[in-house]
Design an enzyme around this catalytic site. Structure first.
Site, PDB file in Angstrom:
ATOM      1  N   CYS A  83       0.835  -1.207   0.000  1.00 11.22           N
ATOM      2  CA  CYS A  83       0.000   0.000   0.000  1.00 11.22           C
ATOM      3  C   CYS A  83       0.869   1.256   0.000  1.00 11.22           C
ATOM      4  O   CYS A  83       0.577   2.230  -0.705  1.00 11.22           O
ATOM      5  CB  CYS A  83      -0.934  -0.011   1.209  1.00 11.22           C
ATOM      6  SG  CYS A  83      -0.101  -0.263   2.798  1.00 11.22           S
ATOM      7  N   THR A  84       1.963   1.227   0.757  1.00 11.34           N
ATOM      8  CA  THR A  84       2.860   2.383   0.824  1.00 11.34           C
ATOM      9  C   THR A  84       3.576   2.583  -0.510  1.00 11.34           C
ATOM     10  O   THR A  84       3.759   3.720  -0.966  1.00 11.34           O
ATOM     11  CB  THR A  84       3.886   2.210   1.959  1.00 11.34           C
ATOM     12  OG1 THR A  84       3.185   1.995   3.192  1.00 11.34           O
ATOM     13  CG2 THR A  84       4.768   3.443   2.095  1.00 11.34           C
TER      14      THR A  84
ATOM     15  N   HIS B  44       1.533   4.842   9.698  1.00 13.36           N
ATOM     16  CA  HIS B  44       0.726   3.737   9.179  1.00 13.36           C
ATOM     17  C   HIS B  44      -0.120   3.114  10.287  1.00 13.36           C
ATOM     18  O   HIS B  44       0.346   2.906  11.400  1.00 13.36           O
ATOM     19  CB  HIS B  44       1.682   2.677   8.593  1.00 13.36           C
ATOM     20  CG  HIS B  44       1.040   1.660   7.721  1.00 13.36           C
ATOM     21  ND1 HIS B  44       0.155   0.727   8.188  1.00 13.36           N
ATOM     22  CD2 HIS B  44       1.177   1.410   6.389  1.00 13.36           C
ATOM     23  CE1 HIS B  44      -0.229  -0.059   7.193  1.00 13.36           C
ATOM     24  NE2 HIS B  44       0.378   0.340   6.089  1.00 13.36           N
TER      25      HIS B  44
ATOM     26  N   THR C 148      -1.283  -3.274  12.058  1.00 15.22           N
ATOM     27  CA  THR C 148      -1.657  -4.407  11.208  1.00 15.22           C
ATOM     28  C   THR C 148      -1.593  -5.705  12.002  1.00 15.22           C
ATOM     29  O   THR C 148      -1.219  -5.726  13.175  1.00 15.22           O
ATOM     30  CB  THR C 148      -0.704  -4.533   9.993  1.00 15.22           C
ATOM     31  OG1 THR C 148       0.575  -5.012  10.451  1.00 15.22           O
ATOM     32  CG2 THR C 148      -0.541  -3.204   9.284  1.00 15.22           C
TER      33      THR C 148
ATOM     34  N   GLY D  92       9.391  -1.697   3.285  1.00 14.32           N
ATOM     35  CA  GLY D  92      10.008  -2.244   2.085  1.00 14.32           C
ATOM     36  C   GLY D  92       9.698  -1.439   0.839  1.00 14.32           C
ATOM     37  O   GLY D  92      10.105  -1.817  -0.264  1.00 14.32           O
TER      38      GLY D  92
END
Length: 335
Positions: free
Chosen positions: A153-154, A180, A183, A212
């Protein structure tokens, strides 16, 4: 269109199916996971972040019933489903376990023609291509790209901004930070975890984490000189990434924002990237289908340093792109 199967019915898998059905992109041939049908149906029917599905949902042995759709359910706790027997062309893997070529290979061994993974590959050798809508999806080659990564998503949030800045002003180097939502890799209470910082309660702490995205961006732009990190915060969904860059060409805040506005209104980024003109908090972008929502009032310039901030619903936005890319690959696979 080729036949699509969904493997892994967790956070992204369930939102992926919601998008696919709501937008009438496709109905998957099957859904596979390791849990029982009634529980998975209940989780799909009522979602904490996105509310109730507007149709009746139920689970019974071997199937999930969603409105008028009966979708075959396969318990994959023992082995990967027989994709050849199901006539599946594209497997969308949302388990998080196909990030290496070895992890994805069982899908091909069982007859899948293409595998689209909802996560960044460990290395560029662990996939045939990293393809993002609005960035480089047009380079998809059905003859060569059988194992495709969608990044994270990033990655998708940053890639749209990087593309606009690269094409208009160039980039010497940069650093990003993403704030973020927590999760499933984290813990609800304090307890030892694989990553030490994840050992503290996700809903009570700001937790630094690795990202990542920088490595994945370099899979697309090998010469890109950007790195970064993440901070996990106590919100269930909705994130923001701040990208700080030194550009090759001098620019003003107004020039940058105008370039971003223009790109958001035209292909290939229309529908992928959006801009906000007013001042908002993260609740504004929850359930927004864009994967990069640039907060124009936050764009700043100090000397050579340019700062751009982009919001993204890390679940819903990404699930929208995943469904679109799956449909695109399935269409190409049937030609």
């Amino acid at each position: 269109m080729g036949k699509i199967a969904l493997h892994g019915f967790g956070r992204i898998g369930r939102q992926f199916l919601r998008v696919a059905l709501a937008q009438k992109f496709f109905v998957p041939v099957s859904v596979s996971d390791i849990r029982d049908e009634p529980t998975l149906a209940a989780l799909f029917a009522v979602d904490t972040n996105y509310g109730r599905w507007p149709e009746p949902v139920s689970g019974s042995p071997g199937k999930l019933t969603i409105g008028e759709h009966e979708i075959q359910y396969i318990n994959s706790s023992q082995e990967v489903p027989d994709w050849a027997a199901l006539g599946v062309d594209v497997v969308v893997d949302c388990t998080g376990r196909a990030t290496t070529r070895a992890g994805a290979q069982p899908h091909f061994d069982r007859g899948a023609k293409y595998v689209l993974i909802s996560a960044p590959s460990k290395t560029l050798d662990d996939c045939d291509a990293v393809l993002l809508k609005g960035i480089n999806l047009d380079t998809f080659d059905p003859a060569k790209h059988h194992l495709v990564s969608m990044g994270s998503c990033t990655t998708n949030a940053l890639a749209a901004v990087v593309k606009v800045v690269l094409e208009n002003f160039g980039i010497q180097y940069g650093l990003f930070s993403t704030v973020h939502s927590y999760t499933n890799t984290q813990s609800l209470t304090d307890q030892p975890m694989k990553e030490r910082r994840d050992s503290w309660a996700a809903a009570e702490n700001i937790i630094p984490s690795s990202s990542g995205a920088a490595k994945t961006l370099k899979f697309i732009w090998p010469d890109l000189n950007i790195t970064g990190k993440a901070y996990r915060v106590p919100t269930p969904t909705g994130s923001i990434a701040e990208l700080n860059l030194v550009t090759e060409k001098d620019c003003t805040v107004e020039e940058v924002n105008n370039a971003l506005r223009k790109a958001a209104q035209e292909p290939p980024l229309k529908g992928v990237m959006d801009v906000l003109e007013d001042e908002w908090a993260s609740c504004r972008i929850v359930a927004d289908p864009h994967t990069s929502i640039v907060d124009l009032p936050l764009t700043a310039k100090q000397g050579q340093l340019l700062s751009i901030a982009a919001w993204y619903d890390n679940e819903w936005g990404f699930a929208n792109r995943l469904a679109e890319v799956a449909a695109f690959i399935a269409e190409k696979a049937s030609v």
